[in-house]
Each structure stands twice: as C-alpha cells, then as structure tokens.
Design a protein around this motif. Structure first.
Motif, PDB file in Angstrom:
ATOM      1  N   ARG A 160      -4.097 -12.752  24.992  1.00 44.56           N
ATOM      2  CA  ARG A 160      -4.782 -12.418  23.735  1.00 44.56           C
ATOM      3  C   ARG A 160      -5.861 -11.094  24.080  1.00 44.56           C
ATOM      4  O   ARG A 160      -5.975 -10.243  23.139  1.00 44.56           O
ATOM      5  CB  ARG A 160      -5.413 -13.669  23.155  1.00 44.56           C
ATOM      6  CG  ARG A 160      -4.662 -14.745  22.526  1.00 44.56           C
ATOM      7  CD  ARG A 160      -5.404 -16.026  22.159  1.00 44.56           C
ATOM      8  NE  ARG A 160      -4.546 -16.780  21.694  1.00 44.56           N
ATOM      9  CZ  ARG A 160      -3.665 -17.704  22.399  1.00 44.56           C
ATOM     10  NH1 ARG A 160      -4.030 -17.924  23.774  1.00 44.56           N
ATOM     11  NH2 ARG A 160      -3.107 -18.598  21.564  1.00 44.56           N
TER      12      ARG A 160
ATOM     13  N   TYR B  19      -3.884  -7.941  24.302  1.00 44.12           N
ATOM     14  CA  TYR B  19      -3.129  -7.540  22.842  1.00 44.12           C
ATOM     15  C   TYR B  19      -4.229  -6.903  22.182  1.00 44.12           C
ATOM     16  O   TYR B  19      -4.243  -5.775  21.590  1.00 44.12           O
ATOM     17  CB  TYR B  19      -2.702  -8.800  21.930  1.00 44.12           C
ATOM     18  CG  TYR B  19      -2.341  -8.289  20.698  1.00 44.12           C
ATOM     19  CD1 TYR B  19      -1.162  -7.554  20.516  1.00 44.12           C
ATOM     20  CD2 TYR B  19      -3.101  -8.688  19.703  1.00 44.12           C
ATOM     21  CE1 TYR B  19      -0.790  -7.448  19.234  1.00 44.12           C
ATOM     22  CE2 TYR B  19      -2.851  -8.350  18.242  1.00 44.12           C
ATOM     23  CZ  TYR B  19      -1.642  -7.771  17.982  1.00 44.12           C
ATOM     24  OH  TYR B  19      -1.289  -7.358  16.860  1.00 44.12           O
TER      25      TYR B  19
ATOM     26  N   ALA C  33       1.877  -4.267  21.015  1.00 42.92           N
ATOM     27  CA  ALA C  33       2.235  -5.437  21.478  1.00 42.92           C
ATOM     28  C   ALA C  33       3.675  -4.844  22.356  1.00 42.92           C
ATOM     29  O   ALA C  33       3.856  -5.660  23.369  1.00 42.92           O
ATOM     30  CB  ALA C  33       3.235  -6.270  20.561  1.00 42.92           C
TER      31      ALA C  33
ATOM     32  N   ALA D  81       2.519 -12.798  23.071  1.00 44.96           N
ATOM     33  CA  ALA D  81       2.400 -11.273  22.532  1.00 44.96           C
ATOM     34  C   ALA D  81       3.140 -11.083  21.104  1.00 44.96           C
ATOM     35  O   ALA D  81       2.607 -10.641  20.153  1.00 44.96           O
ATOM     36  CB  ALA D  81       2.666 -10.461  23.498  1.00 44.96           C
TER      37      ALA D  81
ATOM     38  N   GLY E 285       1.340 -10.011  17.384  1.00 42.77           N
ATOM     39  CA  GLY E 285       1.574  -8.972  16.664  1.00 42.77           C
ATOM     40  C   GLY E 285       2.294  -9.350  15.289  1.00 42.77           C
ATOM     41  O   GLY E 285       1.854  -8.819  14.209  1.00 42.77           O
TER      42      GLY E 285
END
Length: 418
Positions: free
Chosen positions: A9, A12, A290, A309, A313
C-alpha cells in the motif's frame, strides 16, 4: 523502499503520487497551450491546435512503446534476479526509441504541411498550426525521449525524479505561455516556443539520473537483438496503441467535423481533446503506479502482492472515472470559456456535444488500467486486444456510421471507453 518486500500500500501510494503527478503535468502542456491560445486567437486558435493534437500522439506513443515495453521486461528480469537480462532489455529499448525518435522527427521537420493537411487543417487553420510547430519541430525527439525516460526512471526506483523533471517543465510551460503569448505578443507561436523550452528543461533534469549513484540503468552489448526488440515492442504495443489510436481518431474526427460542420465545431472538439487528454493522463498515472510493483513481483512469483497492487489500482481507476464524469457533465460551458474566448455560435453547440462525449469518462480509466495490468503480467495478447477494440476498431466505425443516422453532432461521441 524494496518493491519485493516493502508494504504494498505504501509502495503504491508512493508510485501513484509520482506517476500521477508526472502524467498530469504532461497533459498541462496541451491544456495551458489551448487555454492561452484560445484567449489570444479565439476559436480558430483552438481549432488549429486540434489539428496539431495527432502530432503529440505520434511522439508520445513512440516513447511509450519502448519505455513501457522495455521497463516492464526490465523489472520482471530484475525481480527474477537476472540483472544481465535487465540491462539487455534496457539497451535494446534505447536503440528502438532512438530509431523511432529520428523517424518521427523527420516527419515533423520536413513534411509539416502535408501532415497537418491530412490531420484536418484547411487554408484558414494551416497558417496557425504551422506557427505553433515553428519551434516545436526542432525539439520533437525530446518528447519521445521524455516519455521513455519517465518509464525507465520509475522502474529504476526514482519515480520522484521523473515527477520533478516533468513538473519543472510544466511549470516553465505555464509561465512561458503567458510570457511569450501575451507579454511578447507572439500569439500561437509563443505557445509553441514555451512548450519546446519546457521539454528541454524536463529532459535535462531526467538525464541527471545517469550521474547518480542510484542509477541502475546500464548499456551493454545487446544479445539476441531481434528477439529482444520484438518482445519489447510486443509488450509495449498496447500503451503505444492507446496513444496512436487516439491520434488516428483525432484525424478522423477533424476531417469529419470540418466536412460536416466547420471550424466552430472543431473548436469545440479542441476542448474535448484537451479535457480527454487530461483524464487519460490521470488514467496513465494509475496504470504506471501499479505496473512496477506488479511486474517486479510477478517476475519473483509473489502473486499475493501482485493481486493486492491490482486491487489498489482498480479502486483508484473506478473512483477517477466516476469523479471525472460527474465533474465534466456538470460544467460544460465553464470548460468552454476556460479554453477560448468563445463566440455565440460556439456556445450554442458546445454543451450538448461535450455532455455526450464526457459520458465516455465513466469507464475510460478502468479500461486503460486493465491494459497496463495485462502488460505488467506479460500478457501482451490480452492487452493488445483490449487496446485495439477500445482505441480504434469500435470508435473508428462509429465515427463514420453515427453521423449518417443521428446527425453530425453524434460524430463527436466516442464510445470506445464503454
């Protein structure tokens, strides 16, 4: 932060902030140009920029072809622990990008009149379009290089530098547009000069990465160049096709609109091109955030991290689609005023045309994100099929069929995002 072991997280969000900002600033080039030129030249200036828009699609798509294709394979090779193969993909993608940049430069430099005529410029718009390209044509390869380096820097662990470089170029372009267009009274030619100089600054900052100790990009003597280049092109083709298809559609739109409704309608389409570029750039940001995480962990076989991931996204893409649709549907006329000193004739047709087109934003970010995901997990066939259907096959057909059934205004509606 390690892409293979760090919190997904946090990774990302870090990549999203960098790639989203980078993609966003790229769209500011055309947004600011259109707004400044529209206020100075009026609707004809916006219409002229609509005929120039496919040039950007050609340049950016070439950078994405080798930048995304090479960086995805490079990241997957690094994730699998094969550093030598990663260097090989980087080298081959550099060679491919250089060849593409030189070819497109020749087109822009030596054939601007037939190119712009093909893109929809008539005797009224052609002089304005040529003025805009006067300085841009000398720096055309840098726009290919900029897209390529952005992808490489993100996958080499320096997304912040990619963003900072693009941000610096965008800020220069904003202030440069005002200075050259209005203060120096250069009009549309000044907007082109600001764009060219902004890209020079951006690329110079990106190149500073090669003098950093953190640089993990290395040129080597290429191994199996034909096979490797083919794989790079196949992997990056979907990203390439998204942009090049948008350019082809713009050419179709431009010629249809000029034939059916004239330059006022093309000025409205100029607004559509710029708003759509902005939304599409945001969608690119999600996919590019991502992609390094997904491709590197996919290469390492860490599928739980890949799935997490992907979900992050996906949620971002769906929220963007809903938000942009509501925003643009609510304010079509303020957007028109933002981009030009609109005449009554333009305002009469703007709102219904814009609202019809803006419905496509609902699923646009999701579709683009899905293409990036399939690229990241090395499924180029699925990515290619989505990009072709979304980008050209359905839209190109409808551009010619809808006006015959529903009138010329419907030719501005693009259903590819649906």
């Amino acid at each position: 932060m390690d892409v293979l072991t760090g919190d997904v997280r946090k990774l990302y969000l870090r990549y999203l902030a960098a790639s989203f900002g980078s993609a966003l600033i790229v769209s500011i080039y055309s947004l600011v140009d259109c707004a400044m030129v529209g206020q100075y030249e009026g609707p004809d200036g916006v219409a002229a920029l609509a005929t120039v828009a496919p040039v950007w699609n050609i340049l950016y798509s070439c950078g994405l072809l080798f930048g995304i294709g090479g960086s995805v394979l490079m990241s997957a090779a690094k994730g699998a622990g094969n550093t030598r193969q990663a260097y090989n993909y980087y080298t081959l993608s550099c060679l491919g990008m250089t060849a593409a940049a030189l070819l497109t430069w020749g087109l822009v430099l030596f054939a601007p009149v037939p190119m712009l005529t093909l893109f929809g410029a008539d005797s009224r718009l052609l002089p304005l379009a040529l003025e805009y390209l006067h300085y841009v044509r000398f720096t055309a390869p840098l726009f290919v290089l900029g897209q390529f380096l952005s992808a490489m820097l993100r996958n080499d662990g320096t997304p912040a530098l990619a963003t900072a470089a693009t941000l610096a170029g965008g800020i220069f372009n904003v202030f440069g547009d005002y200075f050259f267009v209005f203060v120096m009274d250069m009009g549309i030619q000044g907007a082109g000069l600001a764009t060219a100089l902004g890209q020079v600054l951006s690329v110079l900052l990106q190149c500073s990465h090669f003098f950093s100790r953190r640089c993990g990009l290395k040129l080597v003597i290429p191994v199996k160049p034909c096979t490797g280049t083919g794989l790079i092109a196949a992997t990056g083709f979907s990203s390439f096709f998204i942009d090049i298809a948008m350019g082809i559609l713009s050419v179709m739109f431009n010629n249809q609109i000029m034939g059916l409704a004239g330059s006022d309608a093309l000025a409205v389409y100029g607004v559509i091109v710029n708003v759509s570029t902005f939304v599409q750039a945001c969608a690119y940001g999600v996919g590019q955030a991502a992609q390094p995480i997904i491709s590197t962990n996919y290469g390492a076989g860490k599928m739980e991290r890949v799935h997490l991931a992907f979900r992050l996204g996906l949620g971002t893409a769906l929220m963007l689609g809903g938000g942009f649709t509501l925003l643009t549907m609510a304010f079509p006329l303020p957007l028109t005023h933002l981009f030009m000193d609109a005449t009554p004739a333009v305002l009469d047709i703007a709102a219904p045309i814009l609202r019809r087109y803006f419905l496509s934003f609902l699923l646009l970010p999701f579709n683009i994100y899905a293409i990036y995901y399939f690229q990241a997990v090395l499924r180029p066939k699925a990515s290619f099929l989505m990009s072709v259907l979304r980008g050209l096959a359905i839209s190109g057909l409808l551009i010619h069929l809808l006006p015959a059934f529903f009138g010329w205004k419907c030719s501005l509606v693009r259903y590819a995002a649906d």
